[in-house]
Structure formats: structure tokens, C-alpha cells
Write a protein that holds these residues in place. Structure first.
Motif, PDB file in Angstrom:
ATOM      1  N   LYS A   1       0.828  -1.206   0.000  1.00 46.51           N
ATOM      2  CA  LYS A   1       0.000   0.000   0.000  1.00 46.51           C
ATOM      3  C   LYS A   1       0.861   1.255   0.000  1.00 46.51           C
ATOM      4  CE  LYS A   1      -3.508   2.517   2.583  1.00 46.51           C
ATOM      5  NZ  LYS A   1      -4.441   2.511   3.701  1.00 46.51           N
ATOM      6  N   TYR A   2       1.878   1.294   0.848  1.00 44.14           N
ATOM      7  CA  TYR A   2       2.643   2.520   1.017  1.00 44.14           C
ATOM      8  C   TYR A   2       3.842   2.646   0.093  1.00 44.14           C
ATOM      9  CZ  TYR A   2      -0.384   3.254   4.971  1.00 44.14           C
ATOM     10  OH  TYR A   2      -1.496   3.438   5.748  1.00 44.14           O
TER      11      TYR A   2
ATOM     12  N   ASN B   1       1.917   1.841  -3.678  1.00 45.26           N
ATOM     13  CA  ASN B   1       0.671   2.599  -3.831  1.00 45.26           C
ATOM     14  C   ASN B   1      -0.468   1.717  -4.358  1.00 45.26           C
ATOM     15  OD1 ASN B   1      -0.776   4.932  -3.450  1.00 45.26           O
ATOM     16  ND2 ASN B   1      -0.380   5.725  -5.505  1.00 45.26           N
ATOM     17  N   ASP B   2      -0.570   0.513  -3.817  1.00 39.89           N
ATOM     18  CA  ASP B   2      -1.597  -0.442  -4.235  1.00 39.89           C
ATOM     19  C   ASP B   2      -2.358  -0.935  -2.999  1.00 39.89           C
ATOM     20  OD1 ASP B   2      -3.189  -2.264  -5.522  1.00 39.89           O
ATOM     21  OD2 ASP B   2      -1.542  -3.442  -6.353  1.00 39.89           O
TER      22      ASP B   2
END
Length: 94
Positions: free
Chosen positions: A27-28, A31-32
Motif C-alpha cells: 500500500k505505502y 501505492n496499491d
């Protein structure tokens, strides 16, 4: 019921590790956020089942309040449920 609890504890522990060490970095860093959404949902369900089974097993296993608290709190930490399995959930020797 203890066998089911041990299975849930294992899956909950794996889901915690997957969430902390795979989904959150994806996620970080990448960016998913889809992994956090999917693994997070599975982890949430397993966490709730873990607590329910801990409650159901408390009197049957004759855990003290301290042991019960340790068992519940351990699910919040990576590798916590693996420790709990070795310390509290293994079949008792006769």
C-alpha cells in the motif's frame, strides 16, 4: 473445540504477518491498497473468530484471567499466536 481454535490461531497469525509485512508495504511503497483491503478483511474475520474461540475455550481449559488476557492480547502482535499455540494450546500431556 481446541483443535479448531489452534487452526484459527495459525491462520490469524499468518494473516497478521501477511498484513504487516506484505499488504501494508504494498500500500505505502507500491501505492496499491487492494491487498490491505482483501487481506485486512480476512484478518478481521479471523481476529474476531480467534477472540470468540478464546472465550469459548476459557472455562474448558481452566485458564486464569491472566492467561486469558495474554492469549487475547497476543493476537495483536506478529508471531503472537504462534507463541500462544506453543505455550497454551498444545494438547496437555497425561
Amino acid at each position: 473445540m481446541m483443535k479448531s481454535f489452534r487452526s484459527i490461531a495459525l491462520l490469524e497469525g499468518i494473516s497478521t504477518l501477511a498484513l504487516y509485512f506484505f499488504a501494508m508495504p504494498m500500500k505505502y511503497i507500491a501505492n496499491d491498497p487492494i491487498y490491505v483491503k482483501n487481506i485486512g478483511m480476512a484478518h478481521g474475520i479471523l481476529f474476531v473468530l480467534y477472540i470468540i474461540f478464546a472465550i469459548l475455550n476459557k472455562s474448558q481449559q481452566k485458564w486464569t484471567m491472566k492467561e486469558f488476557a495474554i492469549i487475547c492480547i497476543a493476537s495483536l502482535f506478529p508471531f503472537g499466536t504462534f507463541y500462544i499455540d506453543k505455550k497454551y494450546l498444545q494438547p496437555k500431556e497425561a
